[in-house]
Scaffold this motif. Structure first.
Motif, PDB file in Angstrom:
ATOM      1  N   UNK A  50      47.823  93.761  58.862  1.00 50.88           N
ATOM      2  CA  UNK A  50      49.060  94.690  58.724  1.00 50.88           C
ATOM      3  C   UNK A  50      48.622  96.039  58.302  1.00 50.88           C
ATOM      4  N   UNK A  51      47.765  96.312  57.330  1.00 51.65           N
ATOM      5  CA  UNK A  51      47.443  97.826  56.914  1.00 51.65           C
ATOM      6  C   UNK A  51      46.800  98.434  58.127  1.00 51.65           C
ATOM      7  N   UNK A  52      45.982  97.743  59.070  1.00 52.26           N
ATOM      8  CA  UNK A  52      45.436  98.400  60.102  1.00 52.26           C
ATOM      9  C   UNK A  52      46.481  99.225  61.136  1.00 52.26           C
ATOM     10  N   UNK A  78      55.169  94.664  56.169  1.00 50.99           N
ATOM     11  CA  UNK A  78      55.513  95.812  55.359  1.00 50.99           C
ATOM     12  C   UNK A  78      54.862  95.370  54.083  1.00 50.99           C
ATOM     13  N   UNK A  79      55.364  94.226  53.636  1.00 51.73           N
ATOM     14  CA  UNK A  79      54.903  93.303  52.669  1.00 51.73           C
ATOM     15  C   UNK A  79      53.392  93.367  52.230  1.00 51.73           C
ATOM     16  N   UNK A  80      52.777  93.230  53.318  1.00 51.45           N
ATOM     17  CA  UNK A  80      51.379  92.724  53.503  1.00 51.45           C
ATOM     18  C   UNK A  80      50.648  94.101  53.693  1.00 51.45           C
ATOM     19  N   UNK A  81      50.843  95.192  53.591  1.00 51.41           N
ATOM     20  CA  UNK A  81      50.123  96.457  53.672  1.00 51.41           C
ATOM     21  C   UNK A  81      50.477  97.463  54.772  1.00 51.41           C
ATOM     22  N   UNK A  82      51.458  97.251  55.545  1.00 47.37           N
ATOM     23  CA  UNK A  82      51.793  98.028  56.512  1.00 47.37           C
ATOM     24  C   UNK A  82      52.528  99.082  55.697  1.00 47.37           C
ATOM     25  N   UNK A  83      52.663 100.442  55.794  1.00 48.37           N
ATOM     26  CA  UNK A  83      53.441 101.419  54.827  1.00 48.37           C
ATOM     27  C   UNK A  83      54.712 101.826  55.754  1.00 48.37           C
ATOM     28  N   UNK A 128      45.581  90.341  69.758  1.00 49.57           N
ATOM     29  CA  UNK A 128      44.982  89.814  68.731  1.00 49.57           C
ATOM     30  C   UNK A 128      45.939  89.443  67.618  1.00 49.57           C
ATOM     31  N   UNK A 129      45.448  88.132  66.972  1.00 50.52           N
ATOM     32  CA  UNK A 129      46.535  87.632  65.882  1.00 50.52           C
ATOM     33  C   UNK A 129      46.229  88.569  64.635  1.00 50.52           C
ATOM     34  N   UNK A 130      47.232  88.303  63.851  1.00 51.88           N
ATOM     35  CA  UNK A 130      47.230  89.005  62.611  1.00 51.88           C
ATOM     36  C   UNK A 130      46.419  88.217  61.605  1.00 51.88           C
ATOM     37  N   UNK A 131      45.851  89.122  60.872  1.00 53.66           N
ATOM     38  CA  UNK A 131      44.768  88.441  59.841  1.00 53.66           C
ATOM     39  C   UNK A 131      45.463  88.413  58.535  1.00 53.66           C
ATOM     40  N   UNK A 132      45.668  87.325  57.964  1.00 54.47           N
ATOM     41  CA  UNK A 132      45.949  86.971  56.411  1.00 54.47           C
ATOM     42  C   UNK A 132      47.462  86.820  56.403  1.00 54.47           C
TER      43      UNK A 132
END
Length: 162
Positions: A50-52, A78-83, A128-132
């Motif tokens: 998500x942060x990517x 958003x909880x997993x790193x997307x700002x 591409x799938x999401x990681x984590x």
């Protein structure tokens, strides 16, 4: 409402059905991932965190068109790193082809099902799938158990895998 009024015997709906007076079964689940141009830097990765997606332009339906579904899809990211959700284009909800054409033209990336990207059938777009993190689209069939015809009973058996 359509079931209650007798207009339909069974309906397919997005999500899990938990409504008093209705029976339901989940008939499909599919992971949401990211559709991107094959030339996008994230296309070289086996999965996207998500942060990517921070700072990456997104093509999506507008939150105002379906706040519950928008939040259901984006809140875990958003909880997993997307700002932030940086929308560059707001498509009509369900406008899969239009949003994938924008991805193909490198206008941004879009949250999609792998089956949607496969059906689009463009060698310029990949998934591409999401990681984590797991975000799914769930489709359920719902019906009124007090209105079971033999045909509906057989359909429910088939939908339930029997």
């Amino acid at each position: 409402e359509l079931l209650a009024g007798g207009a339909f015997d069974v309906v397919l709906v997005r999500g899990v059905v938990d409504i008093p007076g209705l029976d339901a079964v989940v008939v499909a689940r599919e992971a949401v991932g990211v559709a991107l141009s094959v030339e996008h830097p994230l296309a070289d990765r086996p999965a996207v965190a998500p942060g990517d997606l921070n700072g990456v332009p997104l093509i999506s339906f507008a939150r105002s068109s379906d706040p519950n579904e928008f939040d259901r899809l984006y809140a875990p990211l958003l909880r997993a790193g997307m700002k932030t959700v940086d929308l560059v284009h707001e498509s009509h909800e369900g406008a899969v082809d239009a949003s994938l054409r924008l991805v193909e033209r490198k206008a941004g990336v879009s949250l999609k099902l792998e089956s949607e990207v496969a059906a689009f059938a463009s060698s310029a777009v990949t998934w591409r799938p999401f990681d984590g993190i797991s975000v799914e689209v769930i489709v359920s069939a719902a019906w009124r158990p007090d209105r079971m015809s033999p045909a509906l009973h057989r359909l429910v058996e088939v939908l339930a895998g029997g």
